[in-house]
Structures are given as C-alpha cells and as structure tokens.
Scaffold this motif. Sequence first.
Motif, mmCIF file in Angstrom:
data_model
loop_
_atom_site.group_PDB
_atom_site.id
_atom_site.type_symbol
_atom_site.label_atom_id
_atom_site.label_comp_id
_atom_site.label_asym_id
_atom_site.label_seq_id
_atom_site.Cartn_x
_atom_site.Cartn_y
_atom_site.Cartn_z
ATOM 1 N N MET A 187 0.826 -1.192 0.000
ATOM 2 C CA MET A 187 0.000 0.000 0.000
ATOM 3 C C MET A 187 0.869 1.253 0.000
ATOM 4 O O MET A 187 0.817 2.072 0.914
ATOM 5 C CB MET A 187 -0.924 0.007 1.210
ATOM 6 C CG MET A 187 -1.957 -1.101 1.252
ATOM 7 S SD MET A 187 -3.184 -0.936 -0.023
ATOM 8 C CE MET A 187 -4.309 0.168 0.736
ATOM 9 N N LYS A 188 1.684 1.387 -1.021
ATOM 10 C CA LYS A 188 2.557 2.553 -1.109
ATOM 11 C C LYS A 188 1.760 3.835 -1.309
ATOM 12 O O LYS A 188 2.134 4.883 -0.787
ATOM 13 C CB LYS A 188 3.552 2.377 -2.249
ATOM 14 C CG LYS A 188 4.572 1.301 -2.006
ATOM 15 C CD LYS A 188 5.554 1.218 -3.144
ATOM 16 C CE LYS A 188 6.590 0.141 -2.880
ATOM 17 N NZ LYS A 188 7.567 0.074 -3.945
ATOM 18 N N ILE A 189 0.665 3.753 -2.025
ATOM 19 C CA ILE A 189 -0.142 4.947 -2.274
ATOM 20 C C ILE A 189 -0.790 5.438 -0.992
ATOM 21 O O ILE A 189 -0.788 6.633 -0.688
ATOM 22 C CB ILE A 189 -1.201 4.675 -3.365
ATOM 23 C CG1 ILE A 189 -0.510 4.397 -4.698
ATOM 24 C CG2 ILE A 189 -2.158 5.839 -3.490
ATOM 25 C CD1 ILE A 189 -1.429 3.992 -5.807
ATOM 26 N N GLY A 190 -1.330 4.541 -0.198
ATOM 27 C CA GLY A 190 -1.946 4.908 1.077
ATOM 28 C C GLY A 190 -0.928 5.522 2.026
ATOM 29 O O GLY A 190 -1.208 6.507 2.716
ATOM 30 N N ASN A 191 0.270 4.942 2.072
ATOM 31 C CA ASN A 191 1.342 5.470 2.911
ATOM 32 C C ASN A 191 1.733 6.878 2.439
ATOM 33 O O ASN A 191 1.953 7.774 3.251
ATOM 34 C CB ASN A 191 2.539 4.531 2.896
ATOM 35 C CG ASN A 191 3.572 4.894 3.938
ATOM 36 O OD1 ASN A 191 3.221 5.431 4.988
ATOM 37 N ND2 ASN A 191 4.816 4.600 3.651
ATOM 38 N N ILE B 34 -0.151 9.065 0.878
ATOM 39 C CA ILE B 34 -1.226 10.010 1.219
ATOM 40 C C ILE B 34 -1.181 10.358 2.703
ATOM 41 O O ILE B 34 -1.301 11.522 3.081
ATOM 42 C CB ILE B 34 -2.595 9.429 0.812
ATOM 43 C CG1 ILE B 34 -2.696 9.370 -0.718
ATOM 44 C CG2 ILE B 34 -3.731 10.254 1.393
ATOM 45 C CD1 ILE B 34 -3.905 8.658 -1.244
ATOM 46 N N ARG B 35 -0.978 9.361 3.578
ATOM 47 C CA ARG B 35 -0.889 9.624 5.022
ATOM 48 C C ARG B 35 0.294 10.532 5.348
ATOM 49 O O ARG B 35 0.176 11.475 6.136
ATOM 50 C CB ARG B 35 -0.774 8.312 5.796
ATOM 51 C CG ARG B 35 -2.095 7.641 6.063
ATOM 52 C CD ARG B 35 -1.955 6.461 7.013
ATOM 53 N NE ARG B 35 -1.146 5.369 6.458
ATOM 54 C CZ ARG B 35 -1.621 4.437 5.633
ATOM 55 N NH1 ARG B 35 -2.884 4.468 5.264
ATOM 56 N NH2 ARG B 35 -0.833 3.503 5.176
ATOM 57 N N GLU B 36 1.451 10.256 4.756
ATOM 58 C CA GLU B 36 2.637 11.079 5.010
ATOM 59 C C GLU B 36 2.460 12.496 4.464
ATOM 60 O O GLU B 36 2.893 13.468 5.089
ATOM 61 C CB GLU B 36 3.876 10.432 4.405
ATOM 62 C CG GLU B 36 4.331 9.183 5.143
ATOM 63 C CD GLU B 36 5.520 8.516 4.489
ATOM 64 O OE1 GLU B 36 6.038 9.054 3.484
ATOM 65 O OE2 GLU B 36 5.930 7.453 4.981
ATOM 66 N N SER B 37 1.829 12.617 3.314
ATOM 67 C CA SER B 37 1.573 13.946 2.745
ATOM 68 C C SER B 37 0.649 14.741 3.643
ATOM 69 O O SER B 37 0.879 15.928 3.910
ATOM 70 C CB SER B 37 0.962 13.823 1.347
ATOM 71 O OG SER B 37 1.858 13.207 0.464
#
Length: 74
Positions: free
Chosen positions: A1-5, A7-10
């Motif tokens: 889930m690189k995309i979810g990570n 978005i959370r970090e952003s």
Amino acid sequence: MKIGNYIRESYDELMHKVSWPTWAELQNSTVVVFVASLIIALIVFLMDFLFGVQHISFGSFIWKGLLGFLYGVQ
C-alpha cells in the motif's frame, strides 16, 4: 500500500510540518504582488509606447514610436 502510505505522510506533513502564513501575511503578500504587477505592466506599456511601430494619434500629431520613426528615415 505505497499509495496509502504516501497520502498519510503527505497529510501529516501538510498539517504538522508546513508553516502556513497568517491571514495578515497573506494579505500583505497579495498587495506586494499586485503593486509589483502594476509596475511591471506600466514599464511594458511605456516600452511598447516608446519603441513600438503602432500608430497613435494625438490630434494632428501621429506617434509612430521610436522604431516607426527610425523605419521612416530614408
């Protein structure tokens, strides 16, 4: 889930690490940009008026710009 990570970090960076300007700072910056834009527009207008080859009529006098004058010299 690189995309979810990502978005959370952003979201975390935008909410907790970025220093957003205050409303007063934002208004001051807007005024500075507006005044600078007007000054630059005036400079470009004056350059176009002085050096342009368009014909501008002032009653019986027709201004052809500096380049129009130079092109008209035989």
